[in-house]
Scaffold this motif. Structure first.
Motif, mmCIF file in Angstrom:
data_model
loop_
_atom_site.group_PDB
_atom_site.id
_atom_site.type_symbol
_atom_site.label_atom_id
_atom_site.label_comp_id
_atom_site.label_asym_id
_atom_site.label_seq_id
_atom_site.Cartn_x
_atom_site.Cartn_y
_atom_site.Cartn_z
ATOM 1 N N GLY A 1 0.841 -1.185 0.000
ATOM 2 C CA GLY A 1 0.000 0.000 0.000
ATOM 3 C C GLY A 1 0.875 1.233 0.000
ATOM 4 O O GLY A 1 0.455 2.308 -0.349
ATOM 5 N N ALA B 1 -2.176 -3.200 -7.524
ATOM 6 C CA ALA B 1 -2.509 -2.478 -6.295
ATOM 7 C C ALA B 1 -3.800 -3.042 -5.720
ATOM 8 O O ALA B 1 -3.913 -3.290 -4.526
ATOM 9 N N PHE B 2 -4.767 -3.255 -6.596
ATOM 10 C CA PHE B 2 -6.033 -3.798 -6.113
ATOM 11 C C PHE B 2 -5.817 -5.154 -5.468
ATOM 12 O O PHE B 2 -6.270 -5.411 -4.350
ATOM 13 N N GLY C 1 -3.254 -6.304 -4.161
ATOM 14 C CA GLY C 1 -2.496 -6.169 -2.915
ATOM 15 C C GLY C 1 -3.344 -5.701 -1.757
ATOM 16 O O GLY C 1 -2.964 -5.847 -0.598
ATOM 17 N N SER C 2 -4.488 -5.111 -2.060
ATOM 18 C CA SER C 2 -5.285 -4.533 -0.985
ATOM 19 C C SER C 2 -6.309 -5.517 -0.423
ATOM 20 O O SER C 2 -7.011 -5.212 0.524
ATOM 21 N N ILE C 3 -6.435 -6.686 -1.036
ATOM 22 C CA ILE C 3 -7.515 -7.584 -0.615
ATOM 23 C C ILE C 3 -7.020 -8.798 0.162
ATOM 24 O O ILE C 3 -5.845 -9.164 0.087
ATOM 25 N N LYS C 4 -7.922 -9.382 0.915
ATOM 26 C CA LYS C 4 -7.629 -10.615 1.651
ATOM 27 C C LYS C 4 -8.620 -11.688 1.197
ATOM 28 O O LYS C 4 -9.713 -11.366 0.718
#
Ligand SMILES: [Cu+2]
Lengths: 493, 258
Positions: free
Chosen positions: B201, B235-236, B238-241
């Motif tokens: 992030g 980026a997207f 990387g932002s999710i779990k």
């Protein structure tokens, strides 16, 4: 190719150790009182919890005054939404709190901020926030990286007083900033900044659109222009006209005005200036040092300044980026309207030489020969002529002749109920085509000034004049492109 | 026959019939594998993608409804919190109906990675890897690798700026040269190893941590534009779990061919 990003890293990495070093100095030197106070900021106890008041520009929250340090809850929602850049031009903004710049955050030294960053579920992208007021990795960016439909919470203690920029730092950083993801956070010293009469929040930003300045419709972000730093719009508070006409900020004669001015960039540095005012005080770069009697102050991209001045005379004061083509051609223009009694000893309205001569938007030139590009969309009805005409007016004539055609006394003649205008349509066409200099009388008032020639097509001139003639009690004359062309051919002889 | 019975035992509740077919599977197209340099990947060197088949369309609400009917453990009311956060199937009214305004032929979204993975496995398929997904997604109407074309990147960037595309129906965007629809322009899609490229992030830091991230594109003389389009996807991701369920995020499946 990656210069843009690489240079950003360099900046960011220089910044952080700098901050640490600074604090180091503070902790180990007790010689200076001010520094001692800062060093102890870490130890300032917090009393109670409080929801932070957030405001949309140009408003700012209430001053902190004497209040003790608190646990301050900041609720910030990220919204990707379509808005209007200027008449007829739409743009998808990415925002902190629904506005560009984002909501203003006001804190005091010692506050413990609990930051809730919420990414609206309708949003497409993840975002985060880097607050320059935060001492910590990435200014909070790392702990705040949040997917659409999620909320991240992180907290920090504000230690250093000053005015700081916050912005999104998600890849590609430049694009997130270029789309409007920036705002200001103020950290007041203990006891607050000295109280003033009026406070406002202004932030400059540069925008890059696929179509050129003024091209109608939804305009996508243009990466190439952004990399080339070739801005189509340079504006205050996210759009052309956010601070002009009815949106102008106001004050009364005798009041002290404080402007919190930031610059989101992404690229351009602002030469912030208020035409007709001298800043009594400038908190340089938003920090502790105060400079006095400043005409123009430099505001770096990703930086801010606090300017203060007492307004002594009534009138409209124009706020500009004094890189002046940005102001009159790209939108970096705002207005402060001051009401009250005239004071002739400070300013006598009669000395016309002193009047600054702003120019309208669009590209202008002094009278020479020119090639003309035809307008892409042709008006087919009177209603359309009026619509397009209004757009051209707002872009080109508005800066001088004002929103209601009222003009500016002594400088720009009125177009509303103008006897000069209504008397001779060919003459009016000629004014727009060729510009006008020398003394004229409009509604009994004498003007002796310069109007530059407006580089518009026949069609645009026909539309704008039709709009003017059909507004503000004028003669309702309709002007056609053919009429303009006739005058053009005669004057080109 | 025997195989089927066995499978039933193994995938309890997974009652779909699938067999070993000789030719192209229904609703899928053949993707001929190759080697290519991803824009922004683990190490940005050449990666190899084997032959596989890919769903022509993202999985729809209608298809997911059917799956859920037969696999109640993935129902909104029954799903384990470990496998899907509260938002799971948020645009569904209950276990059997969509909320009003939500279309059966829209891509299913608000699904967790676990649910997406289970769906694909149930169909005898699996989620695509990032490398596979990106490989097919670099095609446009004419070229298998359209990444250096201005129009290709502009279209992707334009989508990033178009709000609420998750309401659209599948198949409205034009198909790419492989015959696959909607990789761009509709919703984000889960990949099997979505979290293998770590983006913290802090984009500036990420870039610094691994300066090789850019090499791939530099080697093929790519433009900024292209990087930016790909950046957003990484980026997207990387932002999710894995348990996240997001309005903009759906999935499709792939299948190995041997
Ligand atoms: Cu952002």
């Amino acid at each position: 190719m990656n210069h843009l990003i690489t240079s950003f890293i360099t900046v960011s990495f220089l910044k952080r150790p700098g901050v640490l070093l600074f604090i180091g100095v503070l902790l180990f030197s007790c010689a200076n009182d001010e520094k001692k106070e800062l060093a102890s900021a870490i130890d300032i106890p917090v009393f109670q919890e409080m929801q932070a008041e957030l405001t949309s520009p140009p408003k700012v929250p209430r001053p902190v005054g004497e209040r003790k340090a608190k646990k301050l809850i900041v609720d910030m929602e990220i919204l990707e939404k379509e808005g209007e850049m200027t008449n007829g031009v739409r743009y998808v903004y990415w925002t902190f709190g629904g506005t560009v710049p984002g909501s203003f955050i006001r804190t005091r030294v010692g506050d413990e901020v609990e930051f809730h960053l919420k990414n609206h579920p309708d949003n497409k992208l993840p975002h985060n926030i880097d607050l320059h007021a935060v001492t910590g990795p990435g200014g909070g960016a790392e702990s705040s990286f949040v997917a659409p439909g999620h909320e991240k919470v992180f907290s920090f203690k504000v230690l250093n007083p000053g005015l700081y920029v916050y912005h999104c730092a998600t890849a590609p950083v430049g694009m997130h900033i270029a789309n409007g993801m920036y705002g200001l956070i103020l950290v007041e010293p203990e006891g607050g900044l000295p109280l003033v009469d009026k406070e406002y929040y202004i932030m400059q930003g540069d925008f890059y659109t696929e179509g050129k300045n003024g091209e109608r419709g939804l305009q996508p972000f243009d990466m190439q222009k952004a990399v080339n730093e070739n801005a189509d719009y340079v504006v205050f508070n996210g759009k052309v006209g956010a601070l002009t006409g009815d949106n102008a900020i106001t004050a009364n004669v005798g009041e002290t005005v404080r402007l919190f001015v930031g610059n989101g960039g992404p690229n351009l540095v602002s030469s912030f200036h208020v035409i007709g005012e001298i800043f009594d005080k400038v908190h340089i770069e938003g920090g502790n040092r105060i400079n006095e009697n400043v005409q123009t102050t430099l505001i770096p991209a990703g930086g801010a300044a606090i300017v203060e001045f007492k307004v002594d005379v009534p009138g409209t004061f124009i706020l500009v980026d004094h890189s002046i083509f940005r102001a009159f051609n790209k939108g970096a223009l705002g207005m402060l309207k001051v009401q009250g009694e005239k004071d002739k000893t400070i300013y006598s309205g009669e000395l016309r030489d002193d009047i600054y001569l702003p120019e309208g938007g669009g590209i202008q030139s002094m009278p020479t020969t020119e090639e003309f590009v035809e307008a892409e969309v042709t008006a087919k009805t009177l209603a359309e002529q009026l619509k397009f005409g209004k757009q051209t007016y707002m872009q080109t004539c508005f800066a001088c002749h004002q929103g209601e055609g009222q003009g500016v006394a002594g400088a720009f003649p009125p177009l509303s109920k103008s006897d000069y205008l209504n008397a001779d349509v060919d003459r009016a066409i000629g004014v727009v085509l060729n510009g006008l200099t020398g003394e004229i009388t409009v509604n009994g008032e004498k003007y002796n000034s310069v109007m530059t020639r407006q580089n518009l097509t026949d069609e645009e001139i026909a539309n704008v004049l039709t709009y003017v003639y059909n507004s503000w009690d004028n003669s309702e004359q309709v002007v056609t492109p053919e009429m303009v062309n006739k005058v053009r051919s005669n004057s080109n002889l | 026959m025997k195989i089927n019975t066995l499978r039933r035992l193994f995938f309890i509740g997974c009652l779909f019939y699938y067999g070993i077919v000789c030719c192209q599977s229904k609703g899928m197209v053949f993707i001929e594998g190759s080697r290519y340099i991803p824009l922004y990947g683990r190490d940005s060197t050449v990666v190899e993608v084997k032959d596989f088949e890919m769903d022509i369309f993202p999985v729809t609400n209608a298809e997911f409804l059917k799956f859920i009917a037969l696999n109640p453990q993935w129902q909104k009311s029954k799903v384990k919190k470990l496998f899907a956060e509260e938002n799971y199937l948020n645009n569904w009214l209950n276990d059997h109906d969509l909320k009003s305004g939500v279309n059966l032929k829209s891509p299913v979204t608000y699904v967790s990675w676990f649910a997406a993975k289970a769906y694909c496995e149930c169909m005898g398929k699996r989620l695509p890897t990032i490398d596979e997904w990106e490989y097919v997604a670099m095609a446009d109407k004419e070229l298998r690798d359209a990444r250096v074309k201005k129009s290709y990147n502009q279209q992707i960037l334009a989508w990033y700026e178009t709000p609420k595309t998750y309401n659209n129906l599948i198949g409205e965007n034009s198909k790419n040269v492989w015959g696959v629809y909607d990789l761009h322009g509709l919703v984000w899609e889960w990949t099997l190893d979505f979290n293998s490229v770590l983006i913290s992030g802090e984009s500036r830091k990420d870039v610094d941590k691994d300066s090789n991230l850019f090499c791939g594109s530099a080697a093929i003389g790519a433009t900024d534009l292209m990087n930016y389009a790909a950046f957003m996807r990484y980026a997207f991701r990387g932002s999710i779990k894995a348990r996240y369920a997001i309005k903009n995020l759906g999935f499709r499946c792939v299948k190995d061919v041997n």
